[in-house]
Design a protein around this motif. Structure first.
Motif, PDB file in Angstrom:
ATOM      1  N   GLU A 113      19.517 -16.248  28.724  1.00  7.41           N
ATOM      2  CA  GLU A 113      19.842 -16.754  30.060  1.00  7.41           C
ATOM      3  C   GLU A 113      21.170 -17.514  30.076  1.00  7.41           C
ATOM      4  OE1 GLU A 113      16.744 -18.077  32.520  1.00  7.41           O
ATOM      5  OE2 GLU A 113      15.138 -17.443  31.173  1.00  7.41           O
TER       6      GLU A 113
ATOM      7  N   PRO B  73       8.969 -12.684  34.030  1.00  9.04           N
ATOM      8  CA  PRO B  73       8.691 -14.014  34.576  1.00  9.04           C
ATOM      9  C   PRO B  73       8.763 -15.101  33.507  1.00  9.04           C
ATOM     10  CG  PRO B  73       6.689 -12.671  34.486  1.00  9.04           C
ATOM     11  CD  PRO B  73       7.822 -11.780  34.129  1.00  9.04           C
ATOM     12  N   SER B  74       8.824 -16.341  33.974  1.00 12.07           N
ATOM     13  CA  SER B  74       8.871 -17.483  33.065  1.00 12.07           C
ATOM     14  C   SER B  74       7.636 -17.490  32.164  1.00 12.07           C
ATOM     15  CB  SER B  74       8.932 -18.774  33.882  1.00 12.07           C
ATOM     16  OG  SER B  74       9.010 -19.863  33.024  1.00 12.07           O
ATOM     17  N   GLY B  75       7.873 -17.735  30.881  1.00 10.08           N
ATOM     18  CA  GLY B  75       6.752 -17.795  29.947  1.00 10.08           C
ATOM     19  C   GLY B  75       6.300 -16.446  29.426  1.00 10.08           C
TER      20      GLY B  75
ATOM     21  N   ALA C 133       2.649 -15.847  22.556  1.00  6.91           N
ATOM     22  CA  ALA C 133       3.954 -15.742  23.202  1.00  6.91           C
ATOM     23  C   ALA C 133       4.485 -14.328  23.079  1.00  6.91           C
ATOM     24  CB  ALA C 133       4.929 -16.739  22.588  1.00  6.91           C
TER      25      ALA C 133
ATOM     26  N   GLY D 158       7.782 -14.614  27.255  1.00  7.00           N
ATOM     27  CA  GLY D 158       8.089 -14.440  25.833  1.00  7.00           C
ATOM     28  C   GLY D 158       9.481 -13.919  25.545  1.00  7.00           C
ATOM     29  N   LYS D 159      10.363 -13.938  26.555  1.00  9.46           N
ATOM     30  CA  LYS D 159      11.714 -13.401  26.369  1.00  9.46           C
ATOM     31  C   LYS D 159      12.492 -14.208  25.334  1.00  9.46           C
ATOM     32  CE  LYS D 159      12.724 -14.197  30.709  1.00  9.46           C
ATOM     33  NZ  LYS D 159      11.531 -14.917  31.170  1.00  9.46           N
ATOM     34  N   SER D 160      12.495 -15.520  25.497  1.00  9.11           N
ATOM     35  CA  SER D 160      13.223 -16.359  24.533  1.00  9.11           C
ATOM     36  C   SER D 160      12.607 -16.230  23.157  1.00  9.11           C
ATOM     37  CB  SER D 160      13.180 -17.829  24.963  1.00  9.11           C
ATOM     38  OG  SER D 160      13.764 -17.980  26.223  1.00  9.11           O
ATOM     39  N   THR D 161      11.300 -16.221  23.105  1.00 10.16           N
ATOM     40  CA  THR D 161      10.624 -16.132  21.820  1.00 10.16           C
ATOM     41  C   THR D 161      11.033 -14.852  21.089  1.00 10.16           C
ATOM     42  OG1 THR D 161       8.771 -17.321  22.792  1.00 10.16           O
ATOM     43  CG2 THR D 161       8.384 -16.242  20.679  1.00 10.16           C
TER      44      THR D 161
ATOM     45  N   PHE E  73       1.686 -19.406  19.460  1.00  8.20           N
ATOM     46  CA  PHE E  73       1.722 -20.860  19.412  1.00  8.20           C
ATOM     47  C   PHE E  73       0.303 -21.311  19.665  1.00  8.20           C
ATOM     48  CE2 PHE E  73       6.058 -19.795  20.919  1.00  8.20           C
ATOM     49  CZ  PHE E  73       6.767 -20.358  19.879  1.00  8.20           C
TER      50      PHE E  73
HETATM   51  N1  LIG Z   1       7.775 -24.220  20.437  1.00  9.56           N
HETATM   52  C1  LIG Z   1       6.745 -23.846  21.222  1.00  9.56           C
HETATM   53  N2  LIG Z   1       5.536 -24.445  21.087  1.00  9.56           N
HETATM   54  C2  LIG Z   1       4.489 -24.058  21.855  1.00  9.56           C
HETATM   55  N3  LIG Z   1       4.562 -23.121  22.802  1.00  9.56           N
HETATM   56  C3  LIG Z   1       5.735 -22.502  22.993  1.00  9.56           C
HETATM   57  C4  LIG Z   1       6.888 -22.828  22.218  1.00  9.56           C
HETATM   58  N4  LIG Z   1       7.914 -22.053  22.617  1.00  9.56           N
HETATM   59  C5  LIG Z   1       7.421 -21.269  23.598  1.00  9.56           C
HETATM   60  N5  LIG Z   1       6.123 -21.530  23.823  1.00  9.56           N
HETATM   61  C6  LIG Z   1       5.254 -20.844  24.810  1.00  9.56           C
HETATM   62  O1  LIG Z   1       5.341 -19.468  24.581  1.00  9.56           O
HETATM   63  C7  LIG Z   1       5.389 -18.774  25.821  1.00  9.56           C
HETATM   64  C8  LIG Z   1       6.631 -17.919  25.874  1.00  9.56           C
HETATM   65  O2  LIG Z   1       7.743 -18.769  25.949  1.00  9.56           O
HETATM   66  P1  LIG Z   1       9.235 -18.259  26.092  1.00  9.56           P
HETATM   67  O3  LIG Z   1      10.111 -19.421  26.037  1.00  9.56           O
HETATM   68  O4  LIG Z   1       9.472 -17.156  25.131  1.00  9.56           O
HETATM   69  O5  LIG Z   1       9.215 -17.642  27.570  1.00  9.56           O
HETATM   70  P2  LIG Z   1      10.431 -17.112  28.419  1.00  9.56           P
HETATM   71  O6  LIG Z   1      10.063 -15.741  28.821  1.00  9.56           O
HETATM   72  O7  LIG Z   1      11.694 -17.300  27.693  1.00  9.56           O
HETATM   73  O8  LIG Z   1      10.364 -18.021  29.695  1.00  9.56           O
HETATM   74  P3  LIG Z   1      11.554 -18.694  30.559  1.00  9.56           P
HETATM   75  O9  LIG Z   1      12.014 -17.674  31.520  1.00  9.56           O
HETATM   76  O10 LIG Z   1      10.866 -19.843  31.227  1.00  9.56           O
HETATM   77  O11 LIG Z   1      12.618 -19.116  29.603  1.00  9.56           O
HETATM   78  C9  LIG Z   1       5.331 -19.823  26.904  1.00  9.56           C
HETATM   79  O12 LIG Z   1       4.016 -19.914  27.373  1.00  9.56           O
HETATM   80  C10 LIG Z   1       5.731 -21.095  26.217  1.00  9.56           C
HETATM   81  O13 LIG Z   1       5.074 -22.196  26.804  1.00  9.56           O
END
Ligand SMILES: Nc1ncnc2c1ncn2[C@@H]1O[C@H](COP(=O)(O)OP(=O)(O)OP(=O)(O)O)[C@@H](O)[C@H]1O
Ligand SMILES: [Mg+2]
Lengths: 248, 295
Positions: A168, A41-43, A22, A45-48, A17
């Motif tokens: 989650e 941890p949060s951020g 990510a 990249g798990k959701s991504t 991004f």
């Molecule tokens: N649509 C988007 N636009 C810009 N940045 C994004 C977008 N989606 C995710 N990110 C960024 O990409 C990184 C990974 O995000 P992701 O949601 O995959 O993390 P995560 O591991 O799922 O975290 P969480 O536990 O908070 O859900 C983060 O820094 C987030 O800010």
């Protein structure tokens, strides 16, 4: 990687991004019938990662195979692949204007073109599986969070998916409702459904996971069977993360 | 807001308690007193029309335009809804061409007074399109396609009556307003809905049709209703095209009989009656929907 026993293969997957990587080169193989739990941890990249697998997010580079098929941005393939992958979201994302039954039958009917009769039968079977067939005619807003998430699971299962993704699924729930959702997921795991689960429920990871994957800063840091993963994590970052969430 | 307070407060059981006083005061404060004003106007007008010959004459004469006013509004609103929905979808489209086309349309309409737009569309736009058809017809004829050529060149400017032009003008004007309402409605639905639908394999259009639009339209019904009422009022502008709606007929009547007061008071009360009735209808529909949502 096209071996018939692999359900998902990720090869050097990257997603950026603006201003952030990510996913920074993730390679992962999920065999058919496996349950993979991803923590981090949060951020991190798990959701991504999950969203790239069913293409809610477009990858920047790398390769994704699902059940032997290499994913492209061809929209026909895209819709087909998505219909074969169930996704369960943190905030359920049920359709609030439809009843529970309609939530579960709609995509069966308009995507898979199944007859109304069959779609309803299938929906009721899935509702029974998650233990709330008596709520079929309610609207989502009339259900508790735990019940809503179980409906969302039934909605995904009704499409008869090859693979289930959970992002989650319990973290928006009150503590007393987490168990009912985890029990449903444990049943699915035992039934041999291939699952990738992002969760902070370490009990679930221990009980259900074939492998636990720890992610940080868009990379896979460590990957092991649960017994090894929790007993003697190899990486310092993993140890730090585990101590934080287990002492919590 | 105030109304929801008053309906949710139950009358306290003890009559002389300070709570009861407060409750009554709140009721008095939030009661729709303006309705009494409207009712007085309605009664006075009804009595006047029944008993006063000049007013009665004016009303009976102007009444002839009611059909045109109502049908123009209804038909134009239906077209404006279709145009508005398409434009609203265009405004949020990922397709650069359609997004810019939609924005161009909305910005042009927004920047021109409605009265000028009505003149322009009816007296410049429509003739230009007719002329376009004609030259297309000539081209077809020259290239051997005589049938379609003759049909196209047969179009005459006066074949498009002023009533139709008025409807076209109102549709285009309101299409741009409604587009913004639909756009806001669609954007008010959380991203998760589209993602859930897409993750089940629905196409973008299936997700729009079955998941997003039903929720979005429900959210914007009050706004649509408001614009319908505005359109009823703005339909009076088409009188400048000599379309025989109630405004035009009132003008004719006043000009002919010199009874300006009778003509314009009657006209104003006719609009007021229609708009007040419509807003009651809307409130009723909104309440029904709210009830449905609390199922
Ligand atoms: N649509 C988007 N636009 C810009 N940045 C994004 C977008 N989606 C995710 N990110 C960024 O990409 C990184 C990974 O995000 P992701 O949601 O995959 O993390 P995560 O591991 O799922 O975290 P969480 O536990 O908070 O859900 C983060 O820094 C987030 O800010
Ligand atoms: Mg996440």
């Amino acid at each position: 990687m096209n071996s018939a026993e692999n359900m998902v293969v990720l090869q050097n997957l990257k997603k950026h991004f603006t201003g952030i990587e990510a996913l920074d080169g993730v390679s992962l193989t999920v065999k058919k019938g496996q349950v993979i739990v991803i923590i981090g941890p949060s951020g991190s990249g798990k959701s991504t990662l999950l969203r790239c697998v069913n293409q809610l997010e477009e990858k920047s580079s790398g390769e994704i195979w699902v059940d032997g098929e290499r994913l492209t941005r061809n929209s026909k393939q895209l819709d087909k692949v998505r219909s074969e992958i169930g996704m369960v979201f943190q905030h359920f994302n049920l359709y609030p204007h439809l009843t529970v039954l309609e939530n579960i039958t709609l995509a069966q009917r308009i995507v898979k073109k199944i007859s109304k009769q069959l779609a309803i039968e299938n929906a009721m079977a899935q509702l029974k599986r998650v233990g709330i067939e008596e709520k079929a005619d309610k609207f989502p807003a009339q259900l508790s969070g735990g019940q809503q998430q179980r409906v969302a699971i039934a909605r995904a299962l009704a499409m008869n998916p090859k693979l289930m993704l959970f992002d989650e699924p319990t973290s928006a729930l009150d503590p007393e409702m987490i168990k009912e959702v985890l029990e449903v997921m444990l049943d699915l795991a035992k039934a041999g459904i291939t699952m990738i689960v992002v969760t902070h429920e370490m009990g679930f990871a221990r009980a259900a996971a074939d492998e636990v994957v720890f992610m940080d800063k868009g990379q896979i840091v460590e990957q092991a069977i649960p017994a090894d993963f929790f007993a003697n994590p190899k990486q310092e970052r993993t140890r730090l993360f585990l101590s934080q969430i287990l002492n919590h | 807001m105030a109304q929801s307070v008053s309906t949710s407060t139950r009358p306290p059981s003890i009559r002389n308690s300070p709570e009861f006083r407060e409750y009554i005061l709140l009721k008095i404060k939030t009661a729709p007193w303006w309705l009494i004003g409207i009712a007085i106007i309605a009664v006075i007008t009804a009595v006047t029309i029944a008993t006063n010959q000049p007013f009665q004459d004016a009303f009976l004469f102007i009444k002839a335009g009611l059909g045109v006013t109502i049908s123009t509004t209804l038909i134009a609103f239906v077209f404006a809804m279709v145009l508005g929905l398409l434009t609203g979808l265009g405004r949020i489209s990922n397709n650069t061409f359609f997004r810019n086309l939609a924005t161009l349309y909305v910005e042009i309409i927004r920047g021109i007074p409605m009265l000028v737009l009505i003149f322009f569309i009816a007296l410049v736009g429509v003739p230009a399109i007719v002329a376009g058809f004609k030259s297309l017809g000539v081209w077809f004829t020259e290239n051997g396609m005589i049938g379609i050529g003759a049909w196209l060149s047969g179009f005459k400017n006066n074949a498009v009556p002023m009533n139709t032009r008025a409807i076209i003008a109102l549709s285009f004007t309101y299409g741009a307003f409604l587009a913004e309402i639909f756009r806001a409605g669609i954007q008010s639905i959380g991203r998760g809905q589209m993602e859930a639908a897409r993750s089940q394999g629905m196409s973008y259009w299936q997700a729009m049709r079955y998941i997003i639009l039903p929720q979005a339209i429900r959210n914007v019904l009050p706004a649509l209703g408001n614009d319908f009422i505005s359109m009823l009022k703005d339909s009076s502008l088409v009188s400048v095209l000599a379309v025989r709606d109630i405004t035009q007929i009132a003008r004719l009547y006043a000009g002919r009989s010199f009874q300006y007061q009778e003509a314009y008071i009657t006209l104003a009360v006719m609009y007021l009656t229609m708009t007040v009735l419509l807003s009651f209808l809307m409130k009723f529909i909104e309440k029904r929907i709210q009830k449905n949502e609390q199922r």
